[in-house]
Design a protein around this motif. Structure first.
Motif, short mmCIF file in Angstrom:
data_model
loop_
_atom_site.label_atom_id
_atom_site.label_comp_id
_atom_site.label_asym_id
_atom_site.label_seq_id
_atom_site.Cartn_x
_atom_site.Cartn_y
_atom_site.Cartn_z
N VAL A 64 11.78 -37.62 27.43
CA VAL A 64 11.51 -39.07 26.78
C VAL A 64 12.24 -38.79 25.42
O VAL A 64 12.92 -39.53 24.70
N ASP A 67 15.60 -39.59 26.07
CA ASP A 67 15.69 -41.36 25.67
C ASP A 67 15.66 -41.66 24.51
O ASP A 67 16.72 -42.52 24.09
N ILE A 68 15.05 -41.16 23.69
CA ILE A 68 15.02 -41.41 22.21
C ILE A 68 16.29 -40.82 21.61
O ILE A 68 16.99 -41.78 20.86
N LEU A 71 19.08 -43.35 22.61
CA LEU A 71 18.60 -44.89 21.84
C LEU A 71 19.21 -44.62 20.38
O LEU A 71 19.94 -45.56 19.96
N PRO A 316 16.90 -52.99 27.64
CA PRO A 316 16.80 -52.05 28.58
C PRO A 316 17.84 -52.29 29.83
O PRO A 316 18.17 -53.38 30.10
N ARG A 344 19.35 -47.01 28.90
CA ARG A 344 18.42 -46.44 29.77
C ARG A 344 17.31 -45.85 29.14
O ARG A 344 17.60 -45.01 28.49
N ILE A 345 16.00 -46.27 29.66
CA ILE A 345 14.85 -45.79 28.92
C ILE A 345 13.88 -45.66 29.96
O ILE A 345 12.53 -45.97 29.46
N ASP A 346 13.95 -45.04 30.92
CA ASP A 346 13.10 -44.96 32.14
C ASP A 346 11.91 -44.33 31.72
O ASP A 346 10.68 -44.55 31.99
N LEU A 348 10.74 -43.40 28.53
CA LEU A 348 10.19 -44.15 27.50
C LEU A 348 9.30 -45.44 28.06
O LEU A 348 8.24 -45.31 27.55
N GLY A 354 9.00 -49.92 24.70
CA GLY A 354 10.42 -50.27 24.89
C GLY A 354 11.19 -49.92 23.63
O GLY A 354 10.78 -49.15 22.78
N ILE A 355 12.36 -50.39 23.79
CA ILE A 355 13.34 -50.20 22.58
C ILE A 355 12.66 -50.62 21.13
O ILE A 355 12.99 -50.00 20.19
#
Length: 368
Positions: A64, A67-68, A71, A316, A344-346, A348, A354-355
């Protein structure tokens, strides 16, 4: 830049209860000129939080964080990003996010900056931070540091802090910037946040504290996710009078979430905004659950949790190519002068967010 340093002093954590303490700014001092800006208006910066809780993410914590970081890098290509991180995790967060992101030492627990950073309002030419007394989504989780983000963050930016008389989260609110506020009852008229407080009372406080003129209540869903169904995963403004509505993938059996969307459509199709306009409602279909990369029970597969930046919109990319492309096209139609960036935030999304949940805009002139 800010006044933060590695040795910055922060308020010690405490465990928040459901009832907030007295406001630092009396309600009688609130001004009628106050305004809650729409997300598509100019941002000074975007705030994010570096996830720290192994107790929540366990073996997924490193994923995660990836992911962060991804983003944060994507948003930083278009506007200034400030990442809050625990002092002992500062260097690792900076390496992951890169030099375009400013990482500041501020104790946080998890990544949900939308809910923990104060809600910013504008008044008399200045920005104020409304602390909505984050209490772990109705005391479902202990977030002692996240509860103090408002107290610890705002002084470094010279932003006055106002303490709301209710408990909520930033993801509870969606506005058109022209006085209309969308809220789910389930996420705020709820005894786990505001025991004994009626909808009418809370509505009056929302109008006074946030400077909105009309509150439109949607039913939401109680007790089936940690947020009690935040509005930012259900309906989103893209312009005054224009709303995107999350819809289940065609053919998916009806459940509490699709029924919530149906109820929202019913309310909004009969409602008018603060300026008396009827709403144009556009469906934003979810991906095929059999084609997305994530399959956790808490996986949030809505495209409605997008984030509108200064020059881009972030949405996403779940892995269902047809649905991903369709969502991108819908958002591009709504924001033709902005780039639509798929992220891509699988991992998260397996946390039920979400975003939009991971970002928080501060209105103002963009930081150079």
């Amino acid at each position: 830049m800010t006044g933060f340093s590695v040795n910055a002093t922060v308020v010690a954590p405490h465990l928040p209860g459901p009832a907030p303490p007295r406001s630092e700014t009396p309600m009688s001092d609130l001004r009628a000129s106050r305004r809650l800006a729409a997300e598509w208006e100019s941002h000074a910066r975007t705030f994010m939080s570096w996830p720290a809780l192994e107790s929540v993410w366990e073996e997924d914590l490193r994923y995660v964080r990836k992911d962060i970081a991804g983003l944060a890098r994507a948003v930083a290509d278009y506007e200034y990003v400030v990442m809050m991180a625990r002092p002992d995790q500062l260097a690792a967060a900076q390496r992951a996010c890169g030099s375009q992101v400013e990482v500041i030492p501020l104790p946080v627990d998890d990544l949900w900056a939308r809910d923990t950073v104060p809600v910013f309002v504008e008044e008399a030419g200045r920005v104020l931070g409304v602390d909505v007394n984050f209490n772990g989504w109705g005391l479902k989780q202990v977030h002692a540091h996240d509860a103090l983000v408002g107290r610890n963050l705002l002084p470094a930016y010279g932003t006055p802090r106002i303490q709301a008389p209710f408990v909520a989260e930033g993801g509870s609110f969606e506005t058109d910037g022209e006085g209309t506020l969308l809220v789910t009852e389930s996420s705020i008229v709820n005894d786990n946040r505001n025991p004994g407080r009626s909808r009418d009372l809370i509505e009056a406080e929302l109008k006074e504290v946030l400077g909105v003129e009309k509150v439109i209540w949607l039913r939401g869903v109680r007790g089936e996710d940690i947020t009690d169904a935040h509005v930012d995963s259900l309906v989103r403004f893209t312009a005054p009078g224009v709303i995107l509505l999350d819809r289940a993938f065609p053919g998916t059996p009806a459940d509490s979430w699709s029924r919530s969307a149906d109820q929202a459509f019913s309310v909004l199709s009969e409602a008018t905004d603060a300026r008396g306009r009827r709403f144009e409602i556009i469906d934003l279909p979810q991906p095929d659950p059999d084609r997305v990369r994530g399959h956790d029970d808490d996986f949030l597969s809505t495209y409605a949790n997008f984030y509108i930046g200064n020059d881009a919109v972030y949405v996403p990319r779940f892995g269902d190519r047809r649905a991903d492309d369709r969502a991108r096209g819908i958002l591009q139609d709504q924001f033709p002068e902005r780039d639509v960036v798929q992220v891509r935030i699988d991992t998260l999304a397996t946390g039920g967010g979400g975003i939009h949940c991971a970002t928080h805009d501060q209105p103002g002139r963009p930081v150079d």
